[in-house]
Design an enzyme around this catalytic site. Structure first.
Site, PDB file in Angstrom:
ATOM      1  N   HIS A   1      19.318  19.683  59.910  1.00 16.03           N
ATOM      2  CA  HIS A   1      20.673  19.519  59.370  1.00 16.03           C
ATOM      3  C   HIS A   1      21.630  20.287  60.269  1.00 16.03           C
ATOM      4  O   HIS A   1      21.272  21.303  60.862  1.00 16.03           O
ATOM      5  CB  HIS A   1      20.700  20.082  57.947  1.00 16.03           C
ATOM      6  CG  HIS A   1      21.941  19.803  57.174  1.00 16.03           C
ATOM      7  ND1 HIS A   1      23.123  20.466  57.409  1.00 16.03           N
ATOM      8  CD2 HIS A   1      22.188  18.940  56.153  1.00 16.03           C
ATOM      9  CE1 HIS A   1      24.046  20.038  56.555  1.00 16.03           C
ATOM     10  NE2 HIS A   1      23.513  19.100  55.791  1.00 16.03           N
TER      11      HIS A   1
ATOM     12  N   ASP B   1      15.053  26.750  56.572  1.00 14.06           N
ATOM     13  CA  ASP B   1      16.096  26.135  55.767  1.00 14.06           C
ATOM     14  C   ASP B   1      15.409  25.466  54.586  1.00 14.06           C
ATOM     15  O   ASP B   1      14.779  24.421  54.730  1.00 14.06           O
ATOM     16  CB  ASP B   1      16.863  25.119  56.611  1.00 14.06           C
ATOM     17  CG  ASP B   1      17.897  24.336  55.805  1.00 14.06           C
ATOM     18  OD1 ASP B   1      18.036  24.584  54.588  1.00 14.06           O
ATOM     19  OD2 ASP B   1      18.555  23.454  56.396  1.00 14.06           O
TER      20      ASP B   1
ATOM     21  N   GLN C   1      16.344  21.682  50.873  1.00 10.80           N
ATOM     22  CA  GLN C   1      15.734  20.497  50.270  1.00 10.80           C
ATOM     23  C   GLN C   1      14.344  20.775  49.713  1.00 10.80           C
ATOM     24  O   GLN C   1      13.713  19.870  49.161  1.00 10.80           O
ATOM     25  CB  GLN C   1      15.652  19.374  51.312  1.00 10.80           C
ATOM     26  CG  GLN C   1      16.995  18.877  51.803  1.00 10.80           C
ATOM     27  CD  GLN C   1      17.820  18.197  50.727  1.00 10.80           C
ATOM     28  OE1 GLN C   1      17.299  17.736  49.721  1.00 10.80           O
ATOM     29  NE2 GLN C   1      19.127  18.124  50.934  1.00 10.80           N
TER      30      GLN C   1
ATOM     31  N   LYS D   1      21.887  22.078  44.951  1.00 14.58           N
ATOM     32  CA  LYS D   1      20.842  21.061  45.088  1.00 14.58           C
ATOM     33  C   LYS D   1      19.686  21.277  44.114  1.00 14.58           C
ATOM     34  O   LYS D   1      18.832  20.408  43.953  1.00 14.58           O
ATOM     35  CB  LYS D   1      20.316  21.037  46.528  1.00 14.58           C
ATOM     36  CG  LYS D   1      21.379  20.658  47.554  1.00 14.58           C
ATOM     37  CD  LYS D   1      20.800  20.593  48.948  1.00 14.58           C
ATOM     38  CE  LYS D   1      21.880  20.464  50.014  1.00 14.58           C
ATOM     39  NZ  LYS D   1      22.636  19.198  49.935  1.00 14.58           N
TER      40      LYS D   1
ATOM     41  N   CYS E   1      24.554  14.428  58.008  1.00 11.03           N
ATOM     42  CA  CYS E   1      24.629  15.699  58.739  1.00 11.03           C
ATOM     43  C   CYS E   1      23.409  15.915  59.620  1.00 11.03           C
ATOM     44  O   CYS E   1      22.972  17.050  59.836  1.00 11.03           O
ATOM     45  CB  CYS E   1      24.819  16.887  57.791  1.00 11.03           C
ATOM     46  SG  CYS E   1      26.403  16.876  56.919  1.00 11.03           S
TER      47      CYS E   1
END
Length: 419
Positions: free
Chosen positions: A132, A209, A212, A235, A376
Site C-alpha cells: 500500500h 503493516d 488488513q 478497518k 492505493c
C-alpha cells in the site's frame, strides 16, 4: 467405546451479526445495501457507535489533566482501551501501544522517528511490490532525504512473494524490512514469521503493516516476532481516526518524539524539555479520546466472536466467491492467489472491455458497493499490467448472499454494456 474429539471453533453466524450493524438495514436505490468494501473501511456495530456517543454525552473531558470526576473517567476509559488493544494483539505490555490516527500515521511515526535516527547514506530498506502507498511513500521520502536505497521483493503472477529473491536481497544487509501482513489488493497472506526470522538473521529490523490482517486473522505480535506492527481501527470495526503502533519497548524508548507539544513532555523550560515516558512520548496534544475508546470496544467485540471463527468465515466466503463468480460470469478476470487458504477476504476482478469505475457505478444501482481504482497500490497494478481493478472485500457481516448479489449485479453490468 468412547470417541473424543478436539473442540472446534464455533461457526460465525453472519446473518445474526448483521443486526449489530445499523447501517446494513438500509436500502440503496431501492435495494438492500450489499456492502463489499470492508477493505477500505469496515462498518461499525452499535456497541462501538454507542461507546463513542456515550463519551461525548457523558464524560467528554481531556485525559491525563483534569482531576475532577469526568476527567478521571475519561482518562481511565482511554487507558483501558489501550489495555484492550494490547490484549487483542497479545502485546506483552500495554505501554508498547501508541495510539495513532491510522496505520499510515503509525508507519510515518517509525519512518520519521526511528528512520531518521538510523538510516544513513547507502543503507538499504527492503519492501515488496504489493505494498500500500502508506508503506511505500514514507520510505521513499526517507531514503531520498538520507541518501539510502530501496529494494523490492517481487511477486509471482498469482500474487505470492518471491522468498528466494528476498533471501538474495538480505545479502545487502538492509537496516529494515517492511511489508504487509495481508495485501489490501490481492488478499495474499504473507508468511510473516518466516520472513521475520530471515530478516533478523540478516541483522534487519522488521515493520509489518497489519491494517488488513488485524480485522481478519488472529494476530499475536509476540509469536510473529516483528519489531513494529501498525494497524488501523476503522478497518477492524472501530471508529475512523483510530489506530495504533505496537513496537518493542526498547525501540520506543530509544526513539525521539515524532510530534511535539503538550502531553508528550514531562518538564519544559525555555531552552530545553524533558520528554514523557512511552507511550505518551508519541501522543502529542489532545488525543482522539472517543475514537480510542471505540477502538477498545471493537477489540472486545471481535474477541467475543473469536478471530479463528472470523478467519474461517472469510475463508469460506473467498472459497465460495472463487467458485461462484467464474461459474456465473465465465469471462471474469480474477487476481491473486486462487487458494482460499492463502488469501484474506479480498477479491479484485475485472470484466473484459468494461472499466472498473463503470462496473462499480452500475453495481451501485443494485445496492452493491465495491471499490474501483488502484486501491492505493499503483506499483502493484503496474506489475500486473492493469490500469485498475474492481474489488469486493468481506468482513464479519458479509454473507454468501452478498456474493450472489454481486454475481447478479455483474450480469446486469454486462447487460448494460454488452447488450
Amino acid at each position: 467405546m468412547t470417541v473424543t474429539t478436539e473442540p472446534t471453533t464455533p461457526a460465525l453466524d453472519a446473518h445474526a451479526l448483521r443486526a449489530d450493524f445499523p447501517i446494513l438495514a438500509q436500502e440503496v436505490n431501492g435495494h438492500p445495501l450489499v456492502y463489499l468494501d470492508s477493505a477500505s473501511t469496515s462498518q461499525k456495530p452499535s456497541v462501538v457507535i454507542d461507546a463513542v456517543a456515550d463519551y461525548y454525552r457523558e464524560y467528554n473531558a481531556n485525559v491525563h489533566r483534569g482531576i475532577y470526576t469526568i476527567g478521571e473517567k475519561a482518562t481511565a476509559a482511554y487507558e483501558a482501551a489501550r489495555v484492550k488493544v494490547a490484549a487483542f494483539i497479545n502485546a506483552p505490555d500495554s505501554h508498547e501501544i501508541v495510539f495513532t490516527r491510522n496505520a499510515t500515521e503509525a508507519i510515518n511515526l517509525v519512518a520519521y522517528s526511528w528512520g531518521r535516527r538510523n538510516i544513513d547514506r547507502g543503507d538499504a530498506i527492503v519492501l515488496t511490490e504489493m505494498e500500500h502507498h502508506a508503506n511505500l511513500v514514507p520510505w521513499q521520502l526517507l531514503v531520498q532525504e538520507r541518501d539510502g536505497d530501496l529494494e523490492f521483493i517481487p511477486i509471482t503472477d498469482d500474487g505470492i512473494l518471491r522468498l528466494d529473491v528476498f533471501e538474495v536481497l538480505l545479502r545487502l544487509k538492509p537496516k529494515l524490512v517492511a511489508f504487509t501482513h495481508v495485501s489490501n489488493t490481492l488478499g495474499t497472506i504473507n508468511p510473516v514469521r518466516e520472513m521475520v526470522e530471515m530478516a533478523h538473521a540478516a541483522g534487519a529490523l522488521v515493520l509489518v503493516d497489519g491494517a488488513q490482517a488485524v480485522p481478519h486473522v488472529a494476530v499475536d505480535v509476540q509469536a510473529l516476532g516483528a519489531d513494529f506492527y501498525a494497524f488501523s481501527g476503522h478497518k477492524m470495526l472501530g471508529p475512523m481516526g483510530s489506530g495504533a503502533l505496537w513496537a518493542r519497548r526498547e525501540l520506543l524508548e530509544a526513539m525521539p518524539p515524532f510530534l511535539s507539544g503538550g502531553e508528550m513532555i514531562r518538564e519544559v523550560h525555555l531552552r530545553r524539555s524533558d520528554f514523557n515516558d512511552i507511550p505518551w512520548k508519541f501522543e502529542a496534544g489532545t488525543p482522539a479520546v472517543g475514537d480510542a475508546i471505540g477502538l477498545g470496544v471493537a477489540s472486545d467485540y471481535l474477541t467475543a466472536i473469536g478471530m479463528d471463527a472470523v478467519r474461517e468465515h472469510e475463508r469460506d466466503l473467498v472459497a465460495y466467491a472463487l467458485e461462484t463468480l467464474p461459474r456465473e460470469i465465465p469471462d471474469i478476470a480474477l487476481y491473486g492467489p486462487m487458494d482460499p487458504t492463502l488469501r484474506g477476504g479480498v477479491l479484485p476482478f475485472n470484466l473484459p472491455g468494461i472499466h472498473p469505475h463503470d462496473v462499480a457505478q452500475v453495481l451501485d444501482r443494485s445496492g452493491v458497493a465495491v471499490r474501483a481504482g488502484h486501491h492505493c497500490t499503483m506499483p502493484l497494478h503496474e506489475r500486473l499490467d492493469l490500469a485498475a481493478t474492481a474489488r469486493a472485500s468481506f468482513n464479519v457481516y458479509s454473507t454468501r448472499d452478498d456474493i450472489d448479489a454481486l454475481a447478479a449485479g455483474l450480469k446486469e453490468v454486462q447487460r448494460v454494456f454488452n447488450g
